[in-house]
Structures are given as C-alpha cells and as structure tokens.
Design an enzyme around this catalytic site. Structure first.
Site, PDB file in Angstrom:
ATOM      1  N   GLU B 319      19.838  46.375  55.689  1.00 43.52           N
ATOM      2  CA  GLU B 319      20.735  45.236  55.989  1.00 43.52           C
ATOM      3  C   GLU B 319      19.958  43.941  55.811  1.00 43.52           C
ATOM      4  OE1 GLU B 319      21.742  46.482  60.070  1.00 43.52           O
ATOM      5  OE2 GLU B 319      23.599  47.316  59.264  1.00 43.52           O
ATOM      6  N   CYS B 415      28.585  45.819  66.142  1.00 47.68           N
ATOM      7  CA  CYS B 415      27.985  44.532  66.515  1.00 47.68           C
ATOM      8  C   CYS B 415      28.835  43.349  66.092  1.00 47.68           C
ATOM      9  CB  CYS B 415      26.599  44.417  65.901  1.00 47.68           C
ATOM     10  SG  CYS B 415      26.533  44.845  64.149  1.00 47.68           S
TER      11      CYS B 415
END
Lengths: 648, 648
Positions: B319, B415
């Site tokens: 990521e 998240c």
C-alpha cells in the site's frame, strides 16, 4: 489430418541474412557460453549447477558418495536437455569436435544418471528419493522428461546417433508403465511431455508414445480434478503461500477437459506447450473436436490476448494470461519461452491447415519477442519482454519488478536462453514443411530465410534474401519435378509480386488463405521471386485495449519497431507521432545494432515544464522520431524504450 | 513556530453546499450505519466484531468467561475509535439521543476493556496476553492507542465530557512509562500515536504528551534499526512470507531519522500520519531541521508522487509509494485513508506557514479522492481509488485485483470508511484556522464551505456559497473588530475577484503566497465576496509520468472530472479529446448524482474494427464527451471510467 509435416532439421542449410546470422551466433557463442554456464564455469552469473546435479545423481546410482547437494530449481535438468537439443541441431550444421565432445560428455552424464528402471531426474534421485511421481502438480518431472525426450529425438535426427534416443526411450517406457498401470488419472503439471512423446513417436514409429501423449491429453481436466486430489492426498507443497490455499486449476490448464477449453488461461508457457501437443495430435488423428478446440484457443490468444510483438502472458503473477484485452505495456510479462511456445503452436496449426494467419503470428512472435530475448552478443537474455521501459521505474517499482530494462547474463530460472537457442538452430523446420494427405506433392514456404532446403519431394530449393531488411526473396529450383510450391503471403505486405523466371504471376488466381500455390513442371534453375511491400506502416490496437488507446506503433515487414532514448535525445516519453505524418525507412545501416534498417517518423516532442500537473498544454515542437527493431532494443546501455507512442 | 492553529470543532456550524451535505450524510446515515456494522448487525457485509472484541476484553478483565474469540485485524479496535471520533464531532453539531446512547455505551465498553495499569487493547487482552509491546513493528498497538486518544480528545472538545479523555490519559500515561522506562528505543510500527499525543497535549496542556510524541519521532530511524533488532529478538512474524525475509525499513519510514528523510516512501498512510506529526511538532517547537524535512517530503509527494486526484500510493504491494513519476492509473492504490492523511499533513503545514500550495493540495485530496471514497448513499466505500476502471479487467486481472470498479459495503480491513466520516464531521477545522505568533489577529480561510465560524478573535463569519458548483463565496462579518482576514486564493482560479461591501480590492497588493490578506476595521454586517473563475480547463501531466503521456484530464474549480460509460454510450476507451476543442460546463443538474455541474468537451469517438491490431487508423467521429466529478463516479452501476483521456 496433417496437410504438411515438418522437414528434418538436416534438410535445411542456412545461408545469409538475419536469421542465419542469429543461428550462427547461437552456434558460435550461445551454445559454448551456455555449456560453460551449465558447468558453473562463468564467474559472476547466476549459478546453474545443472550438469553437476546430474553427475551427482550418477554418483549416487553408482554407489559413490554424493559430494555436492542438489542446487537450483526442481526443473534444473531441463536446462541441460534444451541445451543438448540446440547442440544437436548445431552439430547437423557444422562440424565441431569441441561441441561433439561436450555432447558426448553430457550424454554420458545422463546415462549414468538413469536408474535401472529408466527413471532419470537428478532432483528426485539426489534430493527427494521416494517422492517420485507424487507431486505431478508442482514437480515438473514429466516436463523435464519431455525435454530430455526432445533432446534424444533431436540428436538422433541431427546426427543419427541413437545413444540418447535409447536412454529416453527407456525413460518413456518407464513413464508409460507408471501412468498406465499405477496412476492412470495422473498428468503433467507442466505440459511438455505430450508434444515430446509425439516427436518420439514419429522418430521411432512406436505407437505407444502417441498413445501415452493422447492419454495425458485425455485425462487432463477431468472431474474430479486430479491435481486437487493429489495435493489433498500428499499434504505438502513445494512452492510458497500464494499457491497454497486454493488450487488455481486455470494455472495449469486443468479446469476443463482439453476439448472444452476455449480461452487461453493460466501460465502462458504451460498453455502453449499444451496447445502445441493438442494441435499435433489432432493432426495425427484427424479428430475434429480437438482441432476445433485448438482453433478456439488460437483465436483467444491472437485476437484478444497477444501483444503486437507476439508476446503472451500479461502478468508476472503466475507468468500468466489474464483476461481479454488486458495488455499493459509496462507491467507485462511476455516471457520469451511463451513466444517460443507460440511459434511451436503456430507451426503445428500450419501442419493442420495451411492458413496464413498461423505463419503471420509465427513470424510476429519469432522476429520480435523471441529475437529480443537474446542480446546481440549472445551472452545476455531477457526472460520478460516489456513494451515500455523507463529506467528508474521499470524493474524498480512494483508491479514492474520483473520488467527489466536490460538483459541479465543468466537466471536462477533459466528456461528462456536455451529455448531461444534450440529454436534458432532448428529454424528451417519452421520455415518449410512438406505437404501430405490432400497436400501431397506440395512444398510449403512459411518463412523467408536465406539457405537451401531439401523438399523431400525430389527437389531442393535455395533462397537468397536480405529479408527482413529487403523485401525480395529469390528461390532457385534444383532438380526437375512437377510439383506445387506454396508460398506464405504475409498479411502485412499489401502488394506482393510473385514471378517465375521473371514472369509475374496472377496472385489472385493462385492465392488461398494466405498462401500462393504455384503448380507446374519446374526445371532445374527455375527462379521464383517474391517481392514484398516493405513500406513501413503504423499499427493501431483495438480501443478495447486500454493500454494502447490514442497510440500507434510502427512496423516494417514483420518487424515491430521501438523508440529508444539513445536515438531520441535521451527521452522517449515526450515523443508522439504526428497523425498526418509519414514513416520512412532509412538506408540499411551495417554499423548499427549488427546491421538494421532504422525508421524515421514525423512527430512531436513535448516540452513539459517542471510541474507534475499544469493547466496549459505543454508546448511541442516538430521532431523526427527514430526507431529501431524491437528485437534489437537494450543493446546500447540503459535507456528509455517504447513500442506504443501517442499519436497527435 | 505555528502561524495559525486549528479552530475548535465546535466553532464551525455547517450551512448549505456540497461539503455540508456530505457532513449531514455522515451524521444521518454513515455514523449509524457504521455503528451497526461495528456491532455485526448488518447482514451480508464483511463481519467487523470490533465492539464485541472490546466487550470480550471487558469480560475477561472482570473475571468473566470469554464467550467469543477475538475476530479481525490486530488493529480492529481502531475502527471503533475512529467511529467514536466521528460520532463526537457529530454530537457537537446536532442533538441525537440515539447517538449519545451509542457513544455512552461505547465509552462504557472501553472503560471495562481498560486494564488497571491503563493498557487498552482488545487483541492483546483477549488473544495474545503477555505479548504486549513485543512486536511494535507489526502489532499496531500504538496505532490503536493513537486513535483512541484522538477519540478521547474529540469527545472532550466536542461535548465537554471528559470520561473518555480520562481513559485515554491513563493509557497515555501507561505508554509514557513503558517507553521511557522499559523500551526507550521503541517506536510505532504504524505512526499515528505521535499526532494523537500532540492533540492530547493541546487538549490537556500536559507537556509529557508532547515529550512522548517528540521522543517517538526522535528515536525513529536511528541505527541500529529498532525494528530489525526487535524482530531478530522475538523470532516470530504476524504477517505472511512477503514480510519475512528482509525487513523493508522504508515500508514504515524507519530507514533514516525523520529529519534526514527527503523522499516519501513506504506505506502511504504510515507516511502521511508520520509527516503530519512531524509538521505539527515543528510548529510547536519551531525547529528548522524538522520543518525543512517536512517541506522536502511535501515536495516529494506533491511534485513527483501524487495523482491529479490527490491520491497517493501507487501500488497495492505494501500500500505504498513507489518511485518518482510512477503513477499508473489502472494498477494504482491511492488508498482513501492516505488522502485523508494527506489532508492532515497539509493542514499542519498550513499551521506552519500560510502557503496556498498546502491548501491547494488539501482541497485536491479532499474533493476528489476522499469524497470518492464514499458512495452517495453513505453505505458503500472505496479503499482503493483507481483513475481508470474497465469492468472485466479492473478488479479481475492481476495486478489490478484491488482496483475495484464498484464500492463494496464494508472491508475486512475497514480503516477507510470511519476515516472519511471523522474528516467530514470535522471539516470546519480544515476550512479555518486562527492566526498566532507573527499572524496573531489574523483569521485564515482555507476552504470555501457554507456555514458560520467563530474566529476566536472576537468576531464570527458566515459564508454562503454553492461552492464548488458556483464560484462565489459571500462572507458576512459578525461583530466589530480590527483584524486581518486571510483568504486562500486557489491556484486553479486564474481570475479571482475579492470585494468588500461591493468594492473590488486590489488583489496584487494584498496577495502573498496564495493568500489575500484583508486588513481593516470590520463592522458588523460587512460583506466580503470572493469570486473564482470556474471556467473548466484541461490539465496535463509532466511527460515524466509514463501513464499520462498524450493525455489530458478536465477540472472545474477543485474538482477533477472523469468520463463514465453511462454518460458516453457505454464506452469510454474509444474517447479522446479534440486538441483544439473546448470544455464547457453544463447547467447544474439537481437530479444527477445528488446535484452536480456536468462538463462537456469536444472530442472524438474512435470506431475500431474487431481486429486486435490493424494497419489502418480506425475511423473516428466527432463526439461530445460527457464528464462528471470524479468524486461521484461508480454511483450508477458497473461501467467504464477514465480520468485521463488521449488528446488528438
């Protein structure tokens, strides 16, 4: 049934031109270099250990102590086999006592590494005895066996020596017994032995090899899936986590029975090796269901999943096909071996039916991705063949880690270099085939390569050509025969002239499906000349291909070209074609990249300011864009490269 | 030192317009929906279990039997904390007995889940007691603590209730003791607690929290690397193989001490959370080395590693940021959370120095990637924000598996949804700040959002605007004060008019670094009007960005637009801009996508034949291309989408 058959490798003797030169490079440099690599004699390159593994297997079988552990991939043996195949072809072309000695020694190593029962695999003999045939999914035993068989056939056909042939026949017998008696549902995790067994069948006339090949094709993809059962039963895994949770049956083309497969899926090399065997068997048996499946798979590849360079396999994840029209130029895989395999598949499809599209794709894969796989000095190789390279990004940013902008000297997984070598040393077998069945007494010319070929029909042909730099191929007929010569008419040539003894023929009258059939009583010395239109041209991808929208590429003849930084002021990203502009061939330059015809195109250079994003269109200036054949890229140091450029 | 400080969340009351509407959606739909998800009450979506994990921790600490095992990520607690932070902000804006009850209950759950010593983490309490603080690299304990602290501060500042504040102060004390006494080299594997501790410091005035934050920043990246030592010492790994062999210290920004970091590297959310704390601390201490590092990292992101949408993190592998100019539109990650974090970083940089570029990027990330993260119904969310979506390829072909063409309702790693919620409910804190130090008695306007704000300087302002659909923002001054109002002048507006009570001001005279400073004795009822140039325009990327060469995007005001299939005959890949053509704003359409101004551009539609590659340029026809704001894409079913289109 087959309409033509591959010529013996000994029937062709290369002359002058690009492919003959590459063949000579393979003989003079690549084969000796690779032999040294396989013997761990080249410092600073990835260790191979492939020959030593086999020597250790021999020691072990002789009751001597194993002095070095097995090293490398589970399929390390196959590098030796592929090298041996190339060496065999080379020996048919040129005497070389040194190479003969290396081949002798290698055959000796293989003989000593073969067990009493015929089994021959250094990994299992040295490292995992007792686990033979228990992990067909991952262990590549049948794959290695296939390559050994091909080497045995090649050595027999090239030189007449049958020592290796006997070794591989003994091994093939061992495989036959195991799979018919003990494991009738088992088949190869990595296809290859299927096509090899068909070659062995033809070399020996022994039907059991064809039977075994057909058996492997028949059981593949049957329900319940053999590989799922096998892995559940064995309970251990050779590879990493990614392969552990759910078996991806697409990966090894075992989701469906082969006759029901319509889309090219999974590991690209596995796929084309499998399809090659399917097409080959369909040709031997005449079975329509199998040839129909081959045609569907061919369309899947060539109409939806192939790069303009003849590269296949869009992703490094599983070295695999992905989905239709997903052909990224930067995160591409396009393994060299996969394009070698595509050449095999095309050749078998040509044996099945003489359609120009097969020869067109054969030529596309061969002249672009396969040739690009090898450095011009014969000592560095590409495994992955990107269509865009940007030093600083390519090879550095995930997911482009495999998309290297320069060729490494060797690989831990070294399948590609010897694959290129064996293809180029047997190029005659792809250039010509001898008609049979409905095409008896027809001799096919699929590729235009300088040299001389024995037709097998009582005459020979010699070809003089500077193809692909020049578009003229001059054939001279040797002998006297009433026969048909079938010449491939490449789809890229928009104006082809075929003349016999200076007299132009009416191509419309004699052309069918991409071949011109010239039937007559030929006399010794007759000259047949083909002249192709070598005007360079732009190519456009379907707008279904996201990566290529708004872009064009340039080709001349079969060659796809690319722009490299070194010819374009160091920066290729700022270049675009002028939509109205021309593409011109420059004079042949003997001093550039081993001798090439460079191209020049009218275009633009955009001059960005420093900002990442700006509101004004950056200014651009007219520029003459320079292109070199894609197969010669990355031979002049690290620099940018692009096949597809925006057109504005 | 800081030149301005964030206003209290209670100081802003939203009025009308796009962001106020999104804030209301978060209050009315998202917060209740997410509470149900966190309670596992929404059938058919990814299970959360986050509240139950904490309840089970409470049971265990109370000596009751644990009835359900821990479920989810090691950082599952943080979803509750971020939801609570959003809920706290919402409570400051609107009475809601139901929400108050949910907050009460959640605070109660947290209180019971807190140990005697202050430690509060359901994963370690329920699942791995004894392993607390032993795997800072992978375990997210300090990350979860940071989010809890932010929630405690938010609830205190929003409602005045200090029960959660006491809980988190007790936890912060426990952390302080542990890291100063027992593990002085340890620091967070995932930055977050650093910025949270600075918020706690400001909310309580307790210097020890600032000291601890500074400590965590100071020890990060020192040699020998703490995380390498820790993992060697502990000998076990939480995550998969990819992280096992060599620790990638770039991944969590620990390769260098923070003051020596120049390039934005590694996991993008970690990066911007870290940089936010660095900028925040630099503002508190005035340390030049730290603010210089922040500026370098800011340039690295915004000049070389950021999408036009304000997305950051080019790859899903880690990521993470990759390398300069690697900004692929299809294999992109651009996590929603990373753009939320970029908004945080920009806001702290603005507190450090009032430069328009920070507000420009804040606006870019907010209006494009952050808003795109949420479906218009508030019930589906993007984690990954591609700039190109092609159903059939996106989300299906590796390496685009994360680049989904539609928003899922929830995520195993959830998240992003609560991150969007807490940002939108506290949007006033990003729109305004109150000057201090050299800028005492200056009130900053960074974003144009309808509503009323207390300046903290003895006056308030109300703003009426249809921004970003309309370019006029009308402020009314409430009170009488001699003061300076500093208005952000967005870089995209090429002709901005600022008038006071109808009288145009000389912007050249009062503008500096992207802000207009209006100093005078303001009287109650004074009207200040800003009028921005809302002419839509094309944007071009630097030719160093391989993915965007030959392409343009369109923007209007802060909004980046995209072409979707549903507005363009189902096919976006065949569209290109006419280089000479105009871009036009269409009338505001209240019925489209919740009310938007669509754009239209002169362009082309290319009509490919079926062939994958063809020698003729496919014909094209003039077409009016339709665009909608990127933040509203994927709200009308599965279809193609592109931000960058070729220009021809």
């Amino acid at each position: 049934m087959k309409c033509s058959r591959r010529i013996p490798v000994t029937a062709f003797r290369a002359g002058e031109g690009l492919l003959p030169a590459r063949q000579k490079l393979v003989r003079d440099v690549v084969i000796p270099y690779q032999y040294h690599v396989l013997n761990d004699e080249v410092p600073g390159v990835e260790k191979s250990h492939a020959l030593e593994n086999l020597r250790q297997a021999g020691r072990k079988l002789a009751g001597e102590p194993v002095t070095e552990p097995f090293y490398g991939m589970v399929f390390q043996d196959s590098d030796v086999a592929k090298w041996l195949e190339a060496a065999a072809y080379a020996l048919s072309q040129e005497d070389s006592p040194a190479l003969e000695k290396a081949v002798d020694e290698t055959v000796g190593v293989l003989r000593r590494a073969q067990r009493e029962d015929g089994y021959l695999n250094s990994y299992f003999t040295v490292k995992e005895p007792g686990r033979e045939w228990t992990n067909l999914q991952e262990s590549h035993e049948l794959y290695c066996a296939g390559h050994l068989i091909e080497a045995g056939v090649a050595l027999y056909e090239s030189t007449g020596r049958d020592d290796l042939l006997k070794i591989v026949e003994k091994y093939a017998g061992c495989i036959y017994d195991h799979f018919f008696r003990e494991n009738p549902r088992g088949c190869p995790g990595h296809p290859e032995v299927e096509l090899a067994l068909l070659r062995l069948y033809r070399a020996t006339g022994n039907e059991k090899y064809k039977e075994l090949s057909a058996h492997f094709l028949d059981v593949r993809g049957q329900k319940p899936n053999y590989f799922e059962e096998e892995r559940a039963h064995r309970g251990w895994y050779r590879w990493g986590d990614w392969n552990r949770e759910v078996l991806n049956t697409d990966y090894n083309q075992s989701t469906l029975p082969v006759r029901e497969q319509k889309d090219a899926v999974g590991h690209a090399v596995r796929a084309v090796y499998l399809y090659t065997a399917m097409a080959d068997l369909a040709g031997e048996t005449g079975e329509k269901a199998l040839s129909d499946a081959c045609r569907a798979l061919w369309q899947s590849i060539t109409q939806r999943r192939m790069y303009v360079t003849g590269g296949i396999g869009s992703t490094g994840f599983g070295e695999a096909f992905t989905v239709d029209y997903d052909l990224p130029n930067d995160t591409v895989y396009a393994e060299t071996c996969a394009s070698v395999g595509l050449v095999f598949f095309a050749q078998r499809m040509l044996e099945l039916e003489p359609r120009g599209e097969y020869a067109d794709t054969l030529e596309r894969a061969l002249y672009n991705t396969v040739l690009a796989g090898m450095q011009l000095d014969g000592k560095r190789f590409f495994y992955v063949n990107p269509l865009e390279a940007v030093p600083g990004i390519s090879g550095k940013a995930y997911p482009q880690l495999d998309d290297l902008p320069e060729r490494p000297p060797w690989y831990a997984c070294a399948c590609c270099p010897p694959n290129v070598a064996r293809l180029l040393t047997s190029i005659g077998c792809y250039a010509y085939s001898t008609g049979c069945g409905a095409y008896a007494n027809t001799f096919f010319v699929h590729l235009y390569v300088g040299g001389t070929v024995e037709s097998g029909l009582g005459f020979s042909l010699s070809c003089q050509t500077d193809y692909p730099w020049d578009g003229t191929a001059r054939f001279t007929f040797h002998g006297n025969a009433e026969t048909t010569l079938a010449f491939h008419l490449p789809a890229w040539s928009e104006k082809t002239i075929l003349s016999v003894n200076g007299e132009a023929q009416d191509l419309l009258a004699i052309a069918k499906d991409g071949y011109a059939y010239l039937t007559r009583a030929f006399s010794d010395g007759d000259e047949i000349t083909l002249s192709f239109d070598m005007t360079p041209y732009k190519v456009y991808a379907s707008t279904r291909v996201p990566a290529d929208t708004g872009c064009a590429a340039v080709q001349r003849g079969p060659l796809v070209y690319c722009a490299e930084g070194v010819d374009n002021g160091g920066d290729v990203l700022s270049l675009s074609f002028d939509e109205q502009g021309a593409v011109r061939a420059l004079p042949y330059d003997a001093g550039l990249l081993g001798g090439i015809v460079p191209l020049e195109a009218d275009g633009w250079r955009t001059e960005s300011a420093g900002a990442l994003y700006s509101r004004r269109r950056p200014p651009r200036k007219r520029a003459a864009l320079r292109f070199v054949p894609y197969c010669t890229w990355a031979n002049r140091g690290l620099n940018q490269m692009r096949v597809w450029l925006p057109e504005q």
